[in-house]
Design an enzyme around this catalytic site. Structure first.
Site, PDB file in Angstrom:
ATOM      1  N   SER A 185       0.826  -1.112   0.136  1.00 40.34           N
ATOM      2  CA  SER A 185       0.160   0.091  -0.201  1.00 40.34           C
ATOM      3  C   SER A 185       0.937   1.318  -0.078  1.00 40.34           C
ATOM      4  CB  SER A 185      -0.752  -0.010   1.207  1.00 40.34           C
ATOM      5  OG  SER A 185      -1.411   1.239   1.331  1.00 40.34           O
ATOM      6  N   HIS A 225      -1.209  -1.341  -4.015  1.00 44.60           N
ATOM      7  CA  HIS A 225      -2.602  -1.005  -3.516  1.00 44.60           C
ATOM      8  C   HIS A 225      -2.638   0.552  -3.284  1.00 44.60           C
ATOM      9  CE1 HIS A 225      -6.010  -2.052  -0.921  1.00 44.60           C
ATOM     10  NE2 HIS A 225      -5.553  -1.155  -0.052  1.00 44.60           N
ATOM     11  N   ASP A 254      -4.936   3.293  -1.895  1.00 44.38           N
ATOM     12  CA  ASP A 254      -6.082   3.768  -0.964  1.00 44.38           C
ATOM     13  C   ASP A 254      -6.571   5.043  -1.089  1.00 44.38           C
ATOM     14  OD1 ASP A 254      -6.163   1.532   0.995  1.00 44.38           O
ATOM     15  OD2 ASP A 254      -3.909   2.043   1.099  1.00 44.38           O
ATOM     16  N   HIS A 291      -8.288   0.722  -3.913  1.00 44.22           N
ATOM     17  CA  HIS A 291      -9.344   0.497  -2.761  1.00 44.22           C
ATOM     18  C   HIS A 291      -9.938   1.762  -2.431  1.00 44.22           C
ATOM     19  CE1 HIS A 291      -9.692  -0.287   1.608  1.00 44.22           C
ATOM     20  NE2 HIS A 291     -10.684  -0.243   1.317  1.00 44.22           N
ATOM     21  N   MET A 302     -12.320   4.132  -0.687  1.00 43.65           N
ATOM     22  CA  MET A 302     -13.101   4.261   0.576  1.00 43.65           C
ATOM     23  C   MET A 302     -13.825   5.719   0.535  1.00 43.65           C
ATOM     24  SD  MET A 302     -10.059   3.303   2.989  1.00 43.65           S
ATOM     25  CE  MET A 302      -8.725   3.226   1.740  1.00 43.65           C
ATOM     26  N   MET A 331     -11.281  -6.151   5.547  1.00 41.26           N
ATOM     27  CA  MET A 331     -10.359  -4.931   6.191  1.00 41.26           C
ATOM     28  C   MET A 331     -10.221  -5.737   7.632  1.00 41.26           C
ATOM     29  SD  MET A 331     -10.093  -2.703   4.203  1.00 41.26           S
ATOM     30  CE  MET A 331      -9.216  -1.732   5.445  1.00 41.26           C
ATOM     31  N   ASP A 374      -6.535  -6.602   4.331  1.00 37.71           N
ATOM     32  CA  ASP A 374      -5.856  -5.267   4.269  1.00 37.71           C
ATOM     33  C   ASP A 374      -5.943  -4.760   5.684  1.00 37.71           C
ATOM     34  OD1 ASP A 374      -5.216  -2.591   3.779  1.00 37.71           O
ATOM     35  OD2 ASP A 374      -6.940  -1.977   2.579  1.00 37.71           O
ATOM     36  N   SER A 406       2.400   0.011   6.128  1.00 31.41           N
ATOM     37  CA  SER A 406       3.731   0.426   7.018  1.00 31.41           C
ATOM     38  C   SER A 406       4.740  -0.805   7.315  1.00 31.41           C
ATOM     39  CB  SER A 406       3.055   0.807   8.588  1.00 31.41           C
ATOM     40  OG  SER A 406       2.208  -0.048   8.929  1.00 31.41           O
TER      41      SER A 406
HETATM   42  C1  DX5 Z   1      -6.250   1.663   5.477  1.00 32.51           C
HETATM   43  C2  DX5 Z   1      -5.774   1.229   4.131  1.00 32.51           C
HETATM   44  C3  DX5 Z   1      -4.915   0.141   4.130  1.00 32.51           C
HETATM   45  C4  DX5 Z   1      -3.504   0.856   4.861  1.00 32.51           C
HETATM   46  C5  DX5 Z   1      -2.803  -0.410   5.378  1.00 32.51           C
HETATM   47  O1  DX5 Z   1      -7.381   2.244   5.694  1.00 32.51           O
HETATM   48  O2  DX5 Z   1      -7.000   0.699   3.559  1.00 32.51           O
HETATM   49  O3  DX5 Z   1      -4.568  -0.015   2.836  1.00 32.51           O
HETATM   50  O4  DX5 Z   1      -2.456   1.426   3.881  1.00 32.51           O
HETATM   51  O5  DX5 Z   1      -1.856   0.100   6.231  1.00 32.51           O
HETATM   52  P1  DX5 Z   1      -1.005  -0.847   7.287  1.00 32.51           P
HETATM   53  O6  DX5 Z   1      -0.470  -2.089   6.308  1.00 32.51           O
HETATM   54  O7  DX5 Z   1      -0.056   0.054   7.660  1.00 32.51           O
HETATM   55  O8  DX5 Z   1      -2.056  -1.375   8.380  1.00 32.51           O
HETATM   56 ZN    ZN Z   2      -6.406  -0.316   1.497  1.00 32.15          ZN
END
Ligand code: DX5
Ligand code: ZN
Length: 219
Positions: A8, A33, A35, A66, A68, A137, A175, A198
């Site tokens: 991501s 990925h 976001d 993705h 949101m 999620m 995710d 991360s």
């Molecule tokens: C959160 C995102 C994720 C995020 C995951 O809302 O959809 O894709 O980047 O981050 P980590 O891997 O750090 O949990």
């Molecule tokens: Zn995501």
């Protein structure tokens, strides 16, 4: 089949985004990925179409986008134009999910459906055969760097059963809070694809971290 790894870019270095995209290009990762957050569906705003377009110019791997955002059906065509290959909408944000999935597919993309931690897997019973990817999620969406919610493992096992019972070809992607430890548990539970933000980008050697995730095997 080895696990699909989708780093991501939310945790990438935005001042040197091109460098991080090249790193992923050369790594063992399978997808990018991306976001997209609107500050309404989730309490955060990330980046939008112009950034996706720029990433597409240099990305050598599919863009796993993705959304949101509320009313995601309004932006299907725009994300196709920007270069999305997989477009995932949230079940909680889609009133006419069946129609939205058909629209995504008719634009030539793979159609994904994301479930928030509180949304039961059985809400997909009557739509599973129309979904290419279910995104479970394992944190509440909106931010990187949160802790993995262990109940996600039970949801994956249930979803796997539903997919097998209906002989669907749907992939299970997960995710949030993914690292090598949770990644191993997720694969054992039936996950096909892992998103990691991360854990990859805050590590000293992101390409090696991607490789470690890619090498996880079902135990
Ligand atoms: C959160 C995102 C994720 C995020 C995951 O809302 O959809 O894709 O980047 O981050 P980590 O891997 O750090 O949990
Ligand atoms: Zn995501």
């Amino acid at each position: 089949m080895s696990v699909i790894v989708s780093p991501s870019l939310l945790s990438a270095d935005f001042l040197n985004l091109g460098k991080d995209v090249e790193m992923v290009n050369k790594s063992a990762a399978d997808w990018f990925h991306l976001d997209i957050m609107d500050g309404v569906f989730v309490p955060n705003i990330s980046y939008g179409l112009p950034i996706v377009e720029q990433i597409k110019k240099i990305a050598c791997k599919p863009l796993d986008v993705h959304l949101m955002i509320v009313q995601p059906e309004r932006y299907i065509e725009a994300f196709r134009q920007a270069g999305a290959d997989i477009l995932t909408v949230h079940l909680e944000a889609s009133t006419h999910l069946h129609r939205t999935l058909q629209q995504i597919k008719s634009c030539g993309m793979k159609a994904g459906v994301a479930l928030n931690p509180h949304t039961p897997v059985h809400s997909l019973e009557d739509i599973i055969q129309d979904i290419d990817v279910v995104l479970i999620m394992s944190v509440n969406p909106g931010f990187g760097g949160q802790s993995f919610i262990p109940h996600s493992l039970e949801k994956i096992r249930k979803l796997k059963k539903l997919i097998q019972a209906t002989q669907s070809k749907t992939l299970i992607e997960v995710d949030g809070g993914v690292n090598t430890q949770t990644g191993q548990e997720l694969i054992n539970a039936g996950a096909d694809a892992l998103v990691a933000g991360s854990f990859v980008f805050k590590s000293p050697h992101p390409a090696d971290t991607i490789r470690m995730l890619k090498e996880l095997k079902t135990e």
